[in-house]
Design a protein around this motif. Structure first.
Motif, PDB file in Angstrom:
ATOM      1  N   PRO A  16       0.825  -1.213   0.000  1.00  0.00           N
ATOM      2  CA  PRO A  16       0.000   0.000   0.000  1.00  0.00           C
ATOM      3  C   PRO A  16       0.861   1.264   0.000  1.00  0.00           C
ATOM      4  O   PRO A  16       1.827   1.373   0.774  1.00  0.00           O
ATOM      5  CB  PRO A  16      -0.794  -0.114   1.313  1.00  0.00           C
ATOM      6  N   THR A  17       0.503   2.197  -0.858  1.00  0.00           N
ATOM      7  CA  THR A  17       1.197   3.487  -0.907  1.00  0.00           C
ATOM      8  C   THR A  17       0.142   4.596  -0.848  1.00  0.00           C
ATOM      9  O   THR A  17      -1.053   4.325  -1.048  1.00  0.00           O
ATOM     10  CB  THR A  17       2.022   3.629  -2.206  1.00  0.00           C
ATOM     11  N   PRO A  18       0.547   5.843  -0.577  1.00  0.00           N
ATOM     12  CA  PRO A  18      -0.453   6.938  -0.490  1.00  0.00           C
ATOM     13  C   PRO A  18      -0.937   7.346  -1.884  1.00  0.00           C
ATOM     14  O   PRO A  18      -0.545   8.367  -2.416  1.00  0.00           O
ATOM     15  CB  PRO A  18       0.331   8.072   0.185  1.00  0.00           C
ATOM     16  N   ASN A  19      -1.800   6.520  -2.460  1.00  0.00           N
ATOM     17  CA  ASN A  19      -2.206   6.761  -3.852  1.00  0.00           C
ATOM     18  C   ASN A  19      -3.713   6.703  -4.028  1.00  0.00           C
ATOM     19  O   ASN A  19      -4.214   6.304  -5.076  1.00  0.00           O
ATOM     20  CB  ASN A  19      -1.538   5.731  -4.784  1.00  0.00           C
TER      21      ASN A  19
ATOM     22  N   HIS B  82      -2.527  10.436  -0.141  1.00  0.00           N
ATOM     23  CA  HIS B  82      -3.016   9.783   1.070  1.00  0.00           C
ATOM     24  C   HIS B  82      -3.252   8.295   0.822  1.00  0.00           C
ATOM     25  O   HIS B  82      -3.567   7.887  -0.292  1.00  0.00           O
ATOM     26  CB  HIS B  82      -4.327  10.425   1.539  1.00  0.00           C
ATOM     27  N   TYR B  83      -3.123   7.529   1.915  1.00  0.00           N
ATOM     28  CA  TYR B  83      -3.530   6.129   1.852  1.00  0.00           C
ATOM     29  C   TYR B  83      -5.043   6.054   1.678  1.00  0.00           C
ATOM     30  O   TYR B  83      -5.752   7.048   1.879  1.00  0.00           O
ATOM     31  CB  TYR B  83      -3.121   5.389   3.136  1.00  0.00           C
ATOM     32  N   VAL B  84      -5.552   4.863   1.341  1.00  0.00           N
ATOM     33  CA  VAL B  84      -6.990   4.743   1.064  1.00  0.00           C
ATOM     34  C   VAL B  84      -7.832   4.745   2.331  1.00  0.00           C
ATOM     35  O   VAL B  84      -9.058   4.848   2.266  1.00  0.00           O
ATOM     36  CB  VAL B  84      -7.302   3.484   0.216  1.00  0.00           C
ATOM     37  N   SER B  85      -7.208   4.586   3.519  1.00  0.00           N
ATOM     38  CA  SER B  85      -7.959   4.732   4.769  1.00  0.00           C
ATOM     39  C   SER B  85      -7.008   5.277   5.823  1.00  0.00           C
ATOM     40  O   SER B  85      -5.820   5.483   5.555  1.00  0.00           O
ATOM     41  CB  SER B  85      -8.539   3.383   5.227  1.00  0.00           C
ATOM     42  N   ASP B  86      -7.526   5.480   7.033  1.00  0.00           N
ATOM     43  CA  ASP B  86      -6.649   6.007   8.089  1.00  0.00           C
ATOM     44  C   ASP B  86      -6.192   4.909   9.049  1.00  0.00           C
ATOM     45  O   ASP B  86      -5.707   5.204  10.134  1.00  0.00           O
ATOM     46  CB  ASP B  86      -7.327   7.164   8.838  1.00  0.00           C
ATOM     47  N   ARG B  87      -6.357   3.648   8.681  1.00  0.00           N
ATOM     48  CA  ARG B  87      -5.841   2.569   9.524  1.00  0.00           C
ATOM     49  C   ARG B  87      -4.312   2.560   9.453  1.00  0.00           C
ATOM     50  O   ARG B  87      -3.727   2.783   8.401  1.00  0.00           O
ATOM     51  CB  ARG B  87      -6.354   1.204   9.051  1.00  0.00           C
ATOM     52  N   ARG B  88      -3.660   2.287  10.584  1.00  0.00           N
ATOM     53  CA  ARG B  88      -2.197   2.188  10.593  1.00  0.00           C
ATOM     54  C   ARG B  88      -1.762   0.925  11.295  1.00  0.00           C
ATOM     55  O   ARG B  88      -2.184   0.695  12.434  1.00  0.00           O
ATOM     56  CB  ARG B  88      -1.575   3.418  11.263  1.00  0.00           C
ATOM     57  N   PRO B  89      -0.915   0.093  10.730  1.00  0.00           N
ATOM     58  CA  PRO B  89      -0.450   0.299   9.368  1.00  0.00           C
ATOM     59  C   PRO B  89      -1.552   0.023   8.365  1.00  0.00           C
ATOM     60  O   PRO B  89      -2.452  -0.768   8.636  1.00  0.00           O
ATOM     61  CB  PRO B  89       0.673  -0.740   9.220  1.00  0.00           C
ATOM     62  N   GLU B  90      -1.458   0.686   7.226  1.00  0.00           N
ATOM     63  CA  GLU B  90      -2.442   0.463   6.162  1.00  0.00           C
ATOM     64  C   GLU B  90      -2.241  -0.928   5.558  1.00  0.00           C
ATOM     65  O   GLU B  90      -1.115  -1.331   5.271  1.00  0.00           O
ATOM     66  CB  GLU B  90      -2.282   1.525   5.078  1.00  0.00           C
ATOM     67  N   TRP B  91      -3.336  -1.651   5.420  1.00  0.00           N
ATOM     68  CA  TRP B  91      -3.301  -2.963   4.751  1.00  0.00           C
ATOM     69  C   TRP B  91      -3.971  -2.895   3.383  1.00  0.00           C
ATOM     70  O   TRP B  91      -3.609  -3.608   2.466  1.00  0.00           O
ATOM     71  CB  TRP B  91      -4.036  -4.011   5.603  1.00  0.00           C
ATOM     72  N   ASP B  92      -4.984  -2.047   3.272  1.00  0.00           N
ATOM     73  CA  ASP B  92      -5.752  -1.967   2.031  1.00  0.00           C
ATOM     74  C   ASP B  92      -4.942  -1.169   1.004  1.00  0.00           C
ATOM     75  O   ASP B  92      -4.028  -0.420   1.365  1.00  0.00           O
ATOM     76  CB  ASP B  92      -7.086  -1.277   2.327  1.00  0.00           C
ATOM     77  N   ALA B  93      -5.280  -1.327  -0.251  1.00  0.00           N
ATOM     78  CA  ALA B  93      -4.518  -0.631  -1.289  1.00  0.00           C
ATOM     79  C   ALA B  93      -5.369  -0.442  -2.527  1.00  0.00           C
ATOM     80  O   ALA B  93      -6.243  -1.255  -2.831  1.00  0.00           O
ATOM     81  CB  ALA B  93      -3.270  -1.440  -1.660  1.00  0.00           C
TER      82      ALA B  93
END
Ligand code: CA
Length: 508
Positions: free
Chosen positions: A146-149, A156-167
């Motif tokens: 996942p990257t901020p795309n 930005h990442y696709v959600s505000d969860r950290r670490p981001e898993w979704d992409a």
């Protein structure tokens, strides 16, 4: 449809015979793989003609559509997921390469920048696209770092969860898939979301399996140009259920849950290796409900194929990325282990008039799927050199030529490597390797310092529920045989255990 005798010839034979291009005869391929769907969770295994081929009892599930599909398919009883975890499986399936070369050694998330599908990998969809196929991907991809795309919120990442898993997977990373309705990973089964071909997000507020089936049916009907009209298609459908959570009616359809809600643990858990004192014991009712729901939706795809007259020239695969231990073996980790509940996966393949329905014991590995499917589609000459697995189509096709069948399948378990100053995981640690043979399951695990942690040997013939770990010091001949087979497999795969001489350094 009339049966034409020479249709039994593989397409490659037709081409060799000088029949030239026969694009309309290339078979379509539909590859359906729900997540965490164990081989034991298919009802037909309990009917006498199937039960005779296995040594265990199936779960008390209702899967009427898979029962009928099995009667039309080659059903592999011993197919395994080489690295039974979401992202590594997907990397192997898509590229025909094991994790060290696919790029996906660990489950993808933002903290693991090095675990991601290689941009330069040749995927099965790249090959089929180049051969004129329309390729579509529906459901969970979970193969990209996942990257901020976020297309709706660049940077930005696709959600505000950290670490981001979704992409979000942009078009340039879709490897030949030209129809897209997918996401990275997200486990709210009745609140799923997807990005379409144009990067537009959809939040349908529906049970994901039913919604994805609707999209698959739209793709098949092709009313809005989802695929090229006169070209064969390759449709990949990656349902997330019966993946966890399996805790409430938020996770499954009530009509399916009602089939299991009155069942007690004695009825739900037929495997003597299950520990129903584990916290997750209540999950079985929801898990089985999702299994039945997936079965029904898979059936809708088959119905639509039939309605459109496409069944005869379509290869349909039903499989999974790994299984689910579901309280067996005392572990609450559903996957990422060599136990048969995790490692053994469903693998049913239907190709009307080309394969003879039966149960088959071929030890198919994930890494064999790409070359096997391409060959079954008559495209063996286009199997990329990078593909590591074997073309096992001769073993599956009715009129197949002789081929060497695998005598074992490789098992891989990696965990995080060290973290850098930014907290990012660098590399991976190859904590365990093993094999499944026709008679035994064998695993060696190491500690972080490279010394021996454990040896596991199960006699899968006399102990099909894997309840007795054989003491290797008391069975030196068996140990030597299994070590030799593992060493050969590691060498053949050029695995890090081979490259670093890990096996040779262990003291048994
Ligand atoms: Ca998974």
């Amino acid at each position: 449809m009339p049966k034409i005798k020479n249709i039994l010839l593989p397409l490659s034979s037709l081409a060799l015979a000088g029949c030239g291009q026969v694009p309309d005869q290339k078979p379509n391929i539909i590859y359906v793989f729900p997540d965490q769907f164990r081989n034991q969770a298919m009802e037909f295994w309990n009917s006498p003609e199937y039960a005779a081929h296995v040594l265990w009892q199936a779960d008390p599930v209702q899967t009427p559509r898979l029962n009928a599909f099995a009667d039309e398919s080659v059903v592999l009883s011993r197919a395994v997921s080489n690295c039974p975890l979401s992202s590594p499986y997907r990397g192997i399936f898509l590229t025909g390469m094991l994790p060290e070369r696919s790029g996906i050694t660990l489950n993808c998330n933002a903290e693991r920048p090095e675990s991601s599908l290689r941009d330069d990998a040749v995927c099965i969809s790249d090959v089929l696209n180049a051969q004129g196929y329309s390729c579509g991907y529906i459901g969970k991809l979970h193969a990209d770092h996942p990257t901020p795309n976020d297309p709706a919120n660049p940077g930005h990442y696709v959600s505000d969860r950290r670490p981001e898993w979704d992409a979000y997977t942009p078009a340039e990373k879709r490897h030949g898939y030209t129809y897209w309705y997918s996401y990275g990973t997200f486990d709210e089964h009745k609140n799923p979301h997807y990005w379409d071909t144009d990067g537009v997000r959809h939040d349908p507020k529906a049970w994901s399996v039913g919604h994805e089936t609707d999209k698959a049916i739209e793709f098949l009907r092709n009313e809005n140009g989802q695929r090229k009209k006169d070209a064969p298609f390759f449709l990949t459908i990656a349902y997330n259920p019966p993946h966890s959570p399996y805790e409430s009616l938020d996770d499954c359809m009530e009509e399916d849950y009602n089939l299991y809600k009155e069942m007690g643990y004695k009825q739900l858990y037929v495997r003597p290796n299950a520990d129903t004192t584990l916290w997750k014991a209540g999950a079985a009712r929801y898990y089985f409900a999702n299994v039945t729901g997936v079965d029904r939706e898979f059936g809708r795809i088959l119905d639509e194929l039939e309605r459109l007259g496409l069944s005869d020239n379509t290869i349909v695969v039903f499989t999974s990325d790994h299984g689910e231990t579901m309280c067996s073996q005392g572990t609450d980790d559903p996957k990422n282990s060599i136990y048969t509940e995790s490692f053994n996966v469903p693998f049913l393949i239907r190709y009307p008039e080309k394969i003879r329905p039966r149960v088959d014991t071929t030890l198919l590995s994930t890494v064999d799927i790409m070359p096997t499917l391409l060959s079954m589609a008559g495209l063996s000459e286009y199997i990329p050199e990078s593909a590591e697995g074997r073309d096992l189509s001769p073993a599956l096709m009715e009129n197949g030529k002789e081929c060497d069948l695998p005598d074992c399948a490789l098992y891989i378990r990696n965990v995080n490597g060290e973290r850098d100053a930014d907290g990012l995981v660098r590399g991976f640690f190859p904590v365990a390797r093993g094999i499944k043979t026709h008679t035994h399951t064998f695993e060696i695990a190491i500690k972080r310092d490279g010394t021996l942690k454990s040896v596991t040997i199960f006699d899968d013939i006399n102990d099909p529920y894997q309840m007795h770990n054989i003491d290797y010091t008391r069975e030196p001949a068996l140990m030597e045989q299994l070590l030799g087979m593992l060493a050969a497999k590691l060498e053949e795969s050029d695995d890090i255990w081979h490259k670093n001489g890990i096996l040779n350094k262990l003291n048994f």
